[in-house]
Design a protein around this motif. Structure first.
Motif, PDB file in Angstrom:
ATOM      1  N   MET A 161      -0.779 -11.620  24.897  1.00 59.18           N
ATOM      2  CA  MET A 161      -0.035 -11.017  26.010  1.00 59.18           C
ATOM      3  C   MET A 161      -0.389  -9.538  26.156  1.00 59.18           C
ATOM      4  SD  MET A 161       3.912 -12.198  25.906  1.00 59.18           S
ATOM      5  CE  MET A 161       4.337 -13.531  24.837  1.00 59.18           C
ATOM      6  N   LEU A 162      -0.550  -8.874  25.015  1.00 53.93           N
ATOM      7  CA  LEU A 162      -0.863  -7.445  25.011  1.00 53.93           C
ATOM      8  C   LEU A 162      -2.305  -7.171  25.425  1.00 53.93           C
ATOM      9  CD1 LEU A 162       0.938  -6.454  21.700  1.00 53.93           C
ATOM     10  CD2 LEU A 162       1.433  -5.474  23.954  1.00 53.93           C
ATOM     11  N   GLY A 163      -3.164  -8.180  25.284  1.00 51.23           N
ATOM     12  CA  GLY A 163      -4.582  -7.986  25.578  1.00 51.23           C
ATOM     13  C   GLY A 163      -5.261  -7.104  24.542  1.00 51.23           C
ATOM     14  N   MET A 164      -4.731  -7.134  23.317  1.00 47.90           N
ATOM     15  CA  MET A 164      -5.292  -6.331  22.228  1.00 47.90           C
ATOM     16  C   MET A 164      -6.021  -7.240  21.245  1.00 47.90           C
ATOM     17  SD  MET A 164      -2.037  -3.755  21.553  1.00 47.90           S
ATOM     18  CE  MET A 164      -2.755  -2.882  20.142  1.00 47.90           C
ATOM     19  N   GLU A 165      -6.802  -6.611  20.369  1.00 46.42           N
ATOM     20  CA  GLU A 165      -7.431  -7.344  19.273  1.00 46.42           C
ATOM     21  C   GLU A 165      -6.380  -7.529  18.172  1.00 46.42           C
ATOM     22  OE1 GLU A 165     -10.529  -8.652  18.991  1.00 46.42           O
ATOM     23  OE2 GLU A 165     -10.702  -8.095  21.101  1.00 46.42           O
ATOM     24  N   PRO A 166      -6.396  -8.686  17.485  1.00 47.94           N
ATOM     25  CA  PRO A 166      -5.427  -8.890  16.406  1.00 47.94           C
ATOM     26  C   PRO A 166      -5.443  -7.749  15.375  1.00 47.94           C
ATOM     27  CG  PRO A 166      -6.551 -10.943  16.886  1.00 47.94           C
ATOM     28  CD  PRO A 166      -7.221  -9.882  17.711  1.00 47.94           C
ATOM     29  N   GLY A 167      -6.639  -7.274  15.048  1.00 49.65           N
ATOM     30  CA  GLY A 167      -6.762  -6.189  14.068  1.00 49.65           C
ATOM     31  C   GLY A 167      -6.069  -4.912  14.501  1.00 49.65           C
ATOM     32  N   GLU A 168      -6.065  -4.635  15.798  1.00 44.39           N
ATOM     33  CA  GLU A 168      -5.390  -3.422  16.305  1.00 44.39           C
ATOM     34  C   GLU A 168      -3.886  -3.499  16.066  1.00 44.39           C
ATOM     35  OE1 GLU A 168      -7.149  -1.618  20.280  1.00 44.39           O
ATOM     36  OE2 GLU A 168      -6.985  -3.799  20.460  1.00 44.39           O
ATOM     37  N   VAL A 169      -3.309  -4.662  16.368  1.00 46.02           N
ATOM     38  CA  VAL A 169      -1.866  -4.837  16.200  1.00 46.02           C
ATOM     39  C   VAL A 169      -1.508  -4.856  14.711  1.00 46.02           C
ATOM     40  CG1 VAL A 169       0.126  -6.302  16.728  1.00 46.02           C
ATOM     41  CG2 VAL A 169      -1.711  -6.044  18.410  1.00 46.02           C
ATOM     42  N   MET A 170      -2.337  -5.525  13.909  1.00 41.08           N
ATOM     43  CA  MET A 170      -2.102  -5.549  12.457  1.00 41.08           C
ATOM     44  C   MET A 170      -2.157  -4.133  11.879  1.00 41.08           C
ATOM     45  SD  MET A 170      -4.220  -8.878  11.177  1.00 41.08           S
ATOM     46  CE  MET A 170      -3.885 -10.502  11.832  1.00 41.08           C
ATOM     47  N   GLN A 171      -3.129  -3.341  12.342  1.00 43.39           N
ATOM     48  CA  GLN A 171      -3.251  -1.964  11.850  1.00 43.39           C
ATOM     49  C   GLN A 171      -2.030  -1.141  12.245  1.00 43.39           C
ATOM     50  OE1 GLN A 171      -5.992  -0.870   9.786  1.00 43.39           O
ATOM     51  NE2 GLN A 171      -4.346   0.583   9.376  1.00 43.39           N
ATOM     52  N   CYS A 172      -1.515  -1.355  13.445  1.00 40.46           N
ATOM     53  CA  CYS A 172      -0.280  -0.659  13.861  1.00 40.46           C
ATOM     54  C   CYS A 172       0.874  -1.010  12.918  1.00 40.46           C
ATOM     55  CB  CYS A 172       0.102  -1.021  15.292  1.00 40.46           C
ATOM     56  SG  CYS A 172      -0.858  -0.157  16.560  1.00 40.46           S
ATOM     57  N   CYS A 173       0.991  -2.291  12.567  1.00 37.59           N
ATOM     58  CA  CYS A 173       2.050  -2.709  11.633  1.00 37.59           C
ATOM     59  C   CYS A 173       1.868  -2.047  10.265  1.00 37.59           C
ATOM     60  CB  CYS A 173       2.077  -4.227  11.475  1.00 37.59           C
ATOM     61  SG  CYS A 173       2.904  -5.068  12.819  1.00 37.59           S
ATOM     62  N   ILE A 174       0.628  -2.049   9.776  1.00 35.12           N
ATOM     63  CA  ILE A 174       0.345  -1.410   8.484  1.00 35.12           C
ATOM     64  C   ILE A 174       0.702   0.077   8.551  1.00 35.12           C
ATOM     65  CG2 ILE A 174      -1.493  -0.683   6.893  1.00 35.12           C
ATOM     66  CD1 ILE A 174      -2.937  -3.370   7.570  1.00 35.12           C
ATOM     67  N   ASP A 175       0.241   0.758   9.610  1.00 35.40           N
ATOM     68  CA  ASP A 175       0.479   2.204   9.730  1.00 35.40           C
ATOM     69  C   ASP A 175       1.972   2.518   9.825  1.00 35.40           C
ATOM     70  OD1 ASP A 175      -2.268   2.450   9.713  1.00 35.40           O
ATOM     71  OD2 ASP A 175      -2.431   2.877  11.868  1.00 35.40           O
ATOM     72  N   GLY A 176       2.669   1.785  10.681  1.00 39.09           N
ATOM     73  CA  GLY A 176       4.095   2.032  10.873  1.00 39.09           C
ATOM     74  C   GLY A 176       4.901   1.762   9.617  1.00 39.09           C
ATOM     75  N   MET A 177       4.622   0.635   8.986  1.00 41.63           N
ATOM     76  CA  MET A 177       5.376   0.265   7.781  1.00 41.63           C
ATOM     77  C   MET A 177       5.002   1.156   6.594  1.00 41.63           C
ATOM     78  SD  MET A 177       5.564  -3.873   8.326  1.00 41.63           S
ATOM     79  CE  MET A 177       6.448  -4.238   6.776  1.00 41.63           C
ATOM     80  N   THR A 178       3.759   1.628   6.532  1.00 42.28           N
ATOM     81  CA  THR A 178       3.367   2.549   5.467  1.00 42.28           C
ATOM     82  C   THR A 178       4.125   3.871   5.618  1.00 42.28           C
ATOM     83  OG1 THR A 178       1.184   1.522   5.236  1.00 42.28           O
ATOM     84  CG2 THR A 178       1.422   3.772   4.385  1.00 42.28           C
ATOM     85  N   ALA A 179       4.253   4.333   6.850  1.00 42.53           N
ATOM     86  CA  ALA A 179       4.953   5.588   7.112  1.00 42.53           C
ATOM     87  C   ALA A 179       6.433   5.487   6.714  1.00 42.53           C
ATOM     88  CB  ALA A 179       4.832   5.968   8.576  1.00 42.53           C
ATOM     89  N   HIS A 180       6.992   4.282   6.712  1.00 48.05           N
ATOM     90  CA  HIS A 180       8.412   4.071   6.379  1.00 48.05           C
ATOM     91  C   HIS A 180       8.576   3.301   5.069  1.00 48.05           C
ATOM     92  CE1 HIS A 180      10.159   5.481  10.225  1.00 48.05           C
ATOM     93  NE2 HIS A 180       8.968   5.163  10.695  1.00 48.05           N
ATOM     94  N   ARG A 181       7.552   3.331   4.210  1.00 49.63           N
ATOM     95  CA  ARG A 181       7.567   2.484   3.015  1.00 49.63           C
ATOM     96  C   ARG A 181       8.748   2.739   2.087  1.00 49.63           C
ATOM     97  NH1 ARG A 181       3.246   5.851   2.666  1.00 49.63           N
ATOM     98  NH2 ARG A 181       3.111   7.255   0.901  1.00 49.63           N
ATOM     99  N   GLU A 182       9.211   3.992   1.997  1.00 56.63           N
ATOM    100  CA  GLU A 182      10.347   4.264   1.116  1.00 56.63           C
ATOM    101  C   GLU A 182      11.612   3.588   1.632  1.00 56.63           C
ATOM    102  OE1 GLU A 182      10.735   8.429   0.180  1.00 56.63           O
ATOM    103  OE2 GLU A 182       8.607   8.526  -0.363  1.00 56.63           O
ATOM    104  N   GLU A 183      11.864   3.731   2.928  1.00 59.65           N
ATOM    105  CA  GLU A 183      13.027   3.089   3.550  1.00 59.65           C
ATOM    106  C   GLU A 183      12.964   1.562   3.389  1.00 59.65           C
ATOM    107  OE1 GLU A 183      14.974   2.513   8.025  1.00 59.65           O
ATOM    108  OE2 GLU A 183      13.165   3.732   7.800  1.00 59.65           O
ATOM    109  N   LEU A 184      11.751   1.014   3.439  1.00 63.33           N
ATOM    110  CA  LEU A 184      11.555  -0.437   3.340  1.00 63.33           C
ATOM    111  C   LEU A 184      11.482  -0.926   1.891  1.00 63.33           C
ATOM    112  CD1 LEU A 184       8.831  -0.793   6.114  1.00 63.33           C
ATOM    113  CD2 LEU A 184      11.233  -1.447   6.285  1.00 63.33           C
ATOM    114  N   GLY A 185      11.487  -0.010   0.946  1.00 65.62           N
ATOM    115  CA  GLY A 185      11.354  -0.397  -0.458  1.00 65.62           C
ATOM    116  C   GLY A 185       9.978  -0.953  -0.761  1.00 65.62           C
ATOM    117  N   LEU A 186       8.983  -0.495   0.017  1.00 68.63           N
ATOM    118  CA  LEU A 186       7.605  -0.992  -0.145  1.00 68.63           C
ATOM    119  C   LEU A 186       6.664   0.148  -0.471  1.00 68.63           C
ATOM    120  CD1 LEU A 186       7.520  -3.387   2.963  1.00 68.63           C
ATOM    121  CD2 LEU A 186       7.874  -4.024   0.579  1.00 68.63           C
TER     122      LEU A 186
END
Length: 186
Positions: A161-186
């Motif tokens: 739907m987004l018209g993006m590459e799977p890797g782009e969306v996966m990288q966004c998830c990695i980047d976002g969750m890494t930036a909040h890793r303490e809050e997420l306990g990760l």
């Protein structure tokens, strides 16, 4: 009607949710949505707030998820546009009311399940989110037995739907969750 902020989203979710894992999921989706907002040059805090609040009716109505969003959020002064964005993440899954048609709604649809795979992968790594590589996440994504409850089909549908590459969306998830890793306990 004031703009939905992350603080306000946290306040509202706390009224309708008690289960710790749902707060963790809310924070993970919020983090991923922030990174997606960065990708689209959009309002990061607003996207994070939408991500945080997306499962507002899940604990009370697990079998009718997305059908009670409006009744819980309209009295809180949440805009109809934001309510529709949240309802849209259940499109074709729990409801056919609102099809994701905006970047924010399509992003929420795509990252909701994907954050579960990222989180499961982080939990099995000694270094958690630190240094997670896209290549390794893609391998886990391909293994349908890994985090089996996270629907690859729904994720792929959202990415399409987004018209993006799977890797782009996966990288966004990695980047976002890494930036909040303490809050997420990760």
């Amino acid at each position: 009607m004031s703009k939905l902020t992350l603080d306000r989203a946290k306040e509202i979710l706390a009224k309708h949710t008690t289960e710790e894992h749902l707060f963790t999921h809310a924070a993970a989706v919020s983090a991923a949505m922030g990174a997606m907002a960065d990708h689209f040059g959009a309002d990061k805090e607003h996207w994070e707030a939408i991500g945080y609040l997306h499962d507002v009716d899940y604990e009370k109505y697990p079998d009718e998820h997305c059908h009670h969003v409006r009744e819980l959020l309209a009295p809180e002064g949440i805009s109809e546009e934001d309510i529709q964005t949240i309802i849209a993440h259940g499109w074709g899954i729990t409801t056919d009311e609102v099809e994701p048609s905006t970047d924010i709604a399509k992003s929420l649809f795509a990252v909701d399940e994907l954050t579960g795979i990222v989180q499961a992968y982080a939990l099995m790594r000694p270094e958690k989110m630190e240094g997670m590589e896209l290549k390794s996440l893609k391998k886990k994504f391909k293994d349908k037995r890994f985090a089996a409850k996270c629907s690859r089909d729904i994720i792929k549908q959202g990415i399409d739907m987004l018209g993006m590459e799977p890797g782009e969306v996966m990288q966004c998830c990695i980047d976002g969750m890494t930036a909040h890793r303490e809050e997420l306990g990760l």
